[in-house]
Design an enzyme around this catalytic site. Structure first.
Site, PDB file in Angstrom:
ATOM      1  N   ASP A  38       0.786  -1.243   0.000  1.00  0.00           N
ATOM      2  CA  ASP A  38       0.000   0.000   0.000  1.00  0.00           C
ATOM      3  C   ASP A  38       0.810   1.281   0.000  1.00  0.00           C
ATOM      4  OD1 ASP A  38       1.101   0.025   2.515  1.00  0.00           O
ATOM      5  OD2 ASP A  38      -0.723  -0.605   3.532  1.00  0.00           O
ATOM      6  N   GLU A  59      -0.252  -9.071  -1.085  1.00  0.00           N
ATOM      7  CA  GLU A  59      -0.850  -8.481   0.140  1.00  0.00           C
ATOM      8  C   GLU A  59      -2.062  -7.628  -0.238  1.00  0.00           C
ATOM      9  OE1 GLU A  59       0.613  -5.351   3.099  1.00  0.00           O
ATOM     10  OE2 GLU A  59       1.524  -7.145   3.930  1.00  0.00           O
ATOM     11  N   GLU A  68      -2.217   5.165   2.857  1.00  0.00           N
ATOM     12  CA  GLU A  68      -2.148   3.739   2.498  1.00  0.00           C
ATOM     13  C   GLU A  68      -3.504   3.124   2.186  1.00  0.00           C
ATOM     14  OE1 GLU A  68      -0.622   5.118   5.088  1.00  0.00           O
ATOM     15  OE2 GLU A  68       1.506   4.870   4.646  1.00  0.00           O
ATOM     16  N   HIS A  88       6.120   5.841  12.787  1.00  0.00           N
ATOM     17  CA  HIS A  88       6.454   6.568  11.564  1.00  0.00           C
ATOM     18  C   HIS A  88       5.254   7.036  10.749  1.00  0.00           C
ATOM     19  CE1 HIS A  88       5.311   3.578   8.507  1.00  0.00           C
ATOM     20  NE2 HIS A  88       5.656   2.668   9.386  1.00  0.00           N
ATOM     21  N   ARG A 116       2.378   8.778   8.749  1.00  0.00           N
ATOM     22  CA  ARG A 116       2.126  10.181   8.421  1.00  0.00           C
ATOM     23  C   ARG A 116       1.024  10.786   9.286  1.00  0.00           C
ATOM     24  NH1 ARG A 116       4.099  12.430   3.246  1.00  0.00           N
ATOM     25  NH2 ARG A 116       5.492  10.757   2.624  1.00  0.00           N
ATOM     26  N   HIS A 118      13.047   5.878  12.683  1.00  0.00           N
ATOM     27  CA  HIS A 118      12.842   5.976  11.227  1.00  0.00           C
ATOM     28  C   HIS A 118      13.644   7.174  10.700  1.00  0.00           C
ATOM     29  CE1 HIS A 118      10.598   6.632   7.476  1.00  0.00           C
ATOM     30  NE2 HIS A 118      10.009   5.458   7.644  1.00  0.00           N
TER      31      HIS A 118
HETATM   32  C1  UD1 Z   1       6.569   5.097   3.539  1.00  0.00           C
HETATM   33  C2  UD1 Z   1       5.190   4.646   3.049  1.00  0.00           C
HETATM   34  C3  UD1 Z   1       4.449   3.946   4.184  1.00  0.00           C
HETATM   35  C4  UD1 Z   1       5.282   2.838   4.809  1.00  0.00           C
HETATM   36  C5  UD1 Z   1       6.644   3.384   5.203  1.00  0.00           C
HETATM   37  C6  UD1 Z   1       7.528   2.269   5.697  1.00  0.00           C
HETATM   38  C7  UD1 Z   1       3.986   6.042   1.423  1.00  0.00           C
HETATM   39  C8  UD1 Z   1       3.218   7.271   1.193  1.00  0.00           C
HETATM   40  N1  UD1 Z   1       4.413   5.819   2.680  1.00  0.00           N
HETATM   41  O1  UD1 Z   1       6.344   6.080   4.541  1.00  0.00           O
HETATM   42  O2  UD1 Z   1       3.249   3.389   3.668  1.00  0.00           O
HETATM   43  O3  UD1 Z   1       4.614   2.357   5.941  1.00  0.00           O
HETATM   44  O4  UD1 Z   1       7.273   3.983   4.050  1.00  0.00           O
HETATM   45  O5  UD1 Z   1       8.623   2.748   6.425  1.00  0.00           O
HETATM   46  O6  UD1 Z   1       4.237   5.296   0.506  1.00  0.00           O
HETATM   47  N2  UD1 Z   1      13.933   8.902   4.518  1.00  0.00           N
HETATM   48  C9  UD1 Z   1      15.314   8.856   4.390  1.00  0.00           C
HETATM   49  N3  UD1 Z   1      15.887   7.650   4.078  1.00  0.00           N
HETATM   50  C10 UD1 Z   1      15.188   6.508   3.903  1.00  0.00           C
HETATM   51  C11 UD1 Z   1      13.787   6.569   4.053  1.00  0.00           C
HETATM   52  C12 UD1 Z   1      13.177   7.765   4.346  1.00  0.00           C
HETATM   53  O7  UD1 Z   1      15.984   9.851   4.555  1.00  0.00           O
HETATM   54  O8  UD1 Z   1      15.776   5.454   3.624  1.00  0.00           O
HETATM   55  C13 UD1 Z   1      13.274  10.183   4.861  1.00  0.00           C
HETATM   56  C14 UD1 Z   1      13.252  11.169   3.664  1.00  0.00           C
HETATM   57  O9  UD1 Z   1      13.436  12.477   4.140  1.00  0.00           O
HETATM   58  C15 UD1 Z   1      11.812  11.013   3.150  1.00  0.00           C
HETATM   59  C16 UD1 Z   1      11.059  10.762   4.446  1.00  0.00           C
HETATM   60  O10 UD1 Z   1      11.928   9.962   5.238  1.00  0.00           O
HETATM   61  O11 UD1 Z   1      11.349  12.144   2.458  1.00  0.00           O
HETATM   62  C17 UD1 Z   1       9.710  10.081   4.306  1.00  0.00           C
HETATM   63  O12 UD1 Z   1       9.775   8.944   3.449  1.00  0.00           O
HETATM   64  P1  UD1 Z   1       8.434   8.450   2.674  1.00  0.00           P
HETATM   65  O13 UD1 Z   1       8.754   7.208   1.915  1.00  0.00           O
HETATM   66  O14 UD1 Z   1       7.840   9.579   1.933  1.00  0.00           O
HETATM   67  O15 UD1 Z   1       7.410   8.157   3.835  1.00  0.00           O
HETATM   68  P2  UD1 Z   1       7.455   7.103   5.008  1.00  0.00           P
HETATM   69  O16 UD1 Z   1       6.857   7.758   6.191  1.00  0.00           O
HETATM   70  O17 UD1 Z   1       8.778   6.486   5.092  1.00  0.00           O
HETATM   71  N1  UDP Z   2      12.105  -3.150  10.487  1.00  0.00           N
HETATM   72  C1  UDP Z   2      13.486  -3.266  10.355  1.00  0.00           C
HETATM   73  N2  UDP Z   2      14.290  -2.397  11.058  1.00  0.00           N
HETATM   74  C2  UDP Z   2      13.787  -1.434  11.867  1.00  0.00           C
HETATM   75  C3  UDP Z   2      12.369  -1.304  11.968  1.00  0.00           C
HETATM   76  C4  UDP Z   2      11.564  -2.176  11.255  1.00  0.00           C
HETATM   77  O1  UDP Z   2      13.989  -4.142   9.657  1.00  0.00           O
HETATM   78  O2  UDP Z   2      14.567  -0.685  12.488  1.00  0.00           O
HETATM   79  C5  UDP Z   2      11.239  -4.068   9.705  1.00  0.00           C
HETATM   80  C6  UDP Z   2      10.125  -4.773  10.455  1.00  0.00           C
HETATM   81  O3  UDP Z   2      10.546  -6.004  10.990  1.00  0.00           O
HETATM   82  C7  UDP Z   2       9.057  -4.966   9.382  1.00  0.00           C
HETATM   83  C8  UDP Z   2       9.256  -3.763   8.492  1.00  0.00           C
HETATM   84  O4  UDP Z   2      10.563  -3.261   8.752  1.00  0.00           O
HETATM   85  O5  UDP Z   2       9.304  -6.117   8.587  1.00  0.00           O
HETATM   86  C9  UDP Z   2       8.214  -2.727   8.837  1.00  0.00           C
HETATM   87  O6  UDP Z   2       8.557  -1.519   8.268  1.00  0.00           O
HETATM   88  P1  UDP Z   2       7.827  -0.171   8.661  1.00  0.00           P
HETATM   89  O7  UDP Z   2       7.332  -0.242  10.060  1.00  0.00           O
HETATM   90  O8  UDP Z   2       8.761   0.912   8.296  1.00  0.00           O
HETATM   91  O9  UDP Z   2       6.630  -0.114   7.606  1.00  0.00           O
HETATM   92  P2  UDP Z   2       5.123  -0.654   7.591  1.00  0.00           P
HETATM   93  O10 UDP Z   2       5.133  -2.110   7.825  1.00  0.00           O
HETATM   94  O11 UDP Z   2       4.364   0.136   8.614  1.00  0.00           O
HETATM   95  O12 UDP Z   2       4.652  -0.291   6.216  1.00  0.00           O
END
Ligand code: UD1
Ligand code: UDP
Length: 382
Positions: free
Chosen positions: A97, A119, A133, A210, A212, A243
């Protein structure tokens, strides 16, 4: 004739949950696998690619600091379109999602490429929770030609939306396949804090946050509650792999860094993270994937959200929906940590999300779809 499958994904959880399937497809001679990562996440995606030894054929490298939903969606569609029109895969594989999922599916639709959704069928039916999502997965569901639903409840959600039943396969969730491949009771942590942590004597909480929709007041409530709990319970230790979202990093540093019972650490690789989950007493999280993993390790999960699309473990009792109000988090966590009969009620290991065979079922379903086999796989029956 071999079929070309293109997987498109971009974030940490998609990569973890796709990894076992991609590894199996790579070794299957019916299929030629092409991996396209949007790199919606950068470091957190690369961590998983490295662990599972996956290499991208295409890397869109679209992540930006503090990216907006519209900006990231526009960058994905712009970069993916040319690749899809050139590669013309027989099937596009997306997961879950995220915005990479939905925009990946939308771009495939514009190129008239069939879509398989792994999924599929999770729903809260609340447009803004989780945001974005819930709509990402509903919209992907409308576009999908093949639906790999993890549970029968997810299948029922799809049926309510008039998805043709023969296009739905109940497979279990690939996250359980991934989890079983990394959890090991003899695992030794490299991280010094985790290596020294006295899991037997201390009460240890694993915290992740994490979402939004939790940014702002809800997250402040969560952090304030965790602080309060450390004041009330002297042998409590909280481990918080933060995160990489800068908004969360700033707030957690400001509100929690000075507390010596709260340990802010970098996001962990999946191997230590999964093994940490297996050793803590309790998980506090707003994550989706962790709600599926922790129950199978027998760890009670307090979900820091008002809705969940994963009702199976709530019904089994391992997951408790606690929301994001300060008092609720304090009270429910305190009760679980100090009342052993209450704790035991919620600590039975349950596996509603899979039996480790989801990948086998998905590949059988793909074989059936492409007529490599005449046999429709049996549904996963939890
Ligand atoms: C995204 C997904 C969410 C998922 C989550 C898992 C969307 C809209 N959101 O949310 O569904 O649950 O990933 O973690 O698809 N950033 C870094 N390095 C990284 C990752 C993120 O610097 O490796 C920072 C960046 O500034 C980025 C911000 O985090 O702009 C947010 O990342 P983004 O993928 O937009 O949203 P998540 O909250 O991570
Ligand atoms: N996870 C990880 N390292 C971390 C935190 C989470 O490997 O420091 C793994 C966790 O076991 C799960 C996945 O990341 O498999 C979940 O990711 P996240 O919570 O970012 O996203 P969501 O599942 O909410 O989309």
């Amino acid at each position: 004739m071999q079929k070309k499958i293109m997987a498109v994904f971009g974030t940490r959880p998609e990569a973890i949950k796709m990894a076992p399937l991609l590894k199996a497809l790579k070794e299957n001679e019916n299929y030629k696998l092409v991996i396209t990562v949007t790199a919606q996440h950068r470091e957190m995606l690369d961590q998983v690619m490295e662990l599972f030894k996956l290499e991208a054929d295409y890397d869109l490298d679209i992540m930006q600091d503090r990216q907006t939903l519209s900006g990231l969606s526009a960058r994905i569609i712009n970069k993916l379109d040319g690749i899809l029109s050139q590669e013309k895969p027989d099937l596009l594989l997306v997961h879950g999602d995220t915005s990479s999922t939905f925009i990946g599916a939308l771009t495939a639709f514009y190129n008239q490429i069939d879509i398989a959704h792994v999924e599929a069928g999770l729903r809260t039916h609340n447009k803004y929770s989780p945001f974005p999502e819930e709509m990402n997965r509903q919209l992907t569901g409308v576009l999908a030609d093949l639906n790999f639903a993890p549970t029968s409840k997810a299948k029922a959600n799809l049926m309510l939306e008039n998805t043709a039943e023969d296009r739905i396969f109940v497979t279990g969730n690939t996250v359980i396949d991934a989890l079983l491949s990394v959890v090991d009771e003899n695992y030794q942590f490299e991280n010094q804090l985790l290596k020294k942590m006295d899991f037997a004597e201390k009460k240890v909480i694993l915290l992740t946050a994490h979402r939004r929709e939790n940014l702002g007041q809800p997250m402040e409530n969560i952090f304030r509650a965790v602080r309060e709990l450390t004041a009330e319970i002297s042998d409590l230790e909280v481990i918080f792999p933060v995160h990489l979202n800068p908004v969360i990093r700033e707030l957690s540093k400001k509100m929690l860094a000075d507390n010596n019972q709260i340990h802010l650490i970098e996001p962990l690789d999946y191997l230590p993270f999964a093994n940490l989950m297996a050793r803590v007493d309790l998980v506090l999280t707003d994550s989706g994937g962790i709600q599926e993993e922790a129950p199978s390790l027998g760890k009670p999960v307090l979900v820091l959200r008002d809705t969940t699309e994963r009702p199976e473990a709530v019904e089994a009792g391992t997951v408790l929906k606690v929301g994001t109000e300060y008092n609720d988090i304090c009270q429910q966590t305190y009760k679980l940590l100090t009342d052993s009969s209450e704790y035991n009620k919620h600590a039975a290991a349950v596996n509603p999300y899979g039996d480790g065979q989801a990948v086998v079922r998905i590949i059988k379903a793909m074989d059936f779809n492409f007529e490599f086999s005449q046999e429709r796989p049996e549904d996963f029956n939890q």
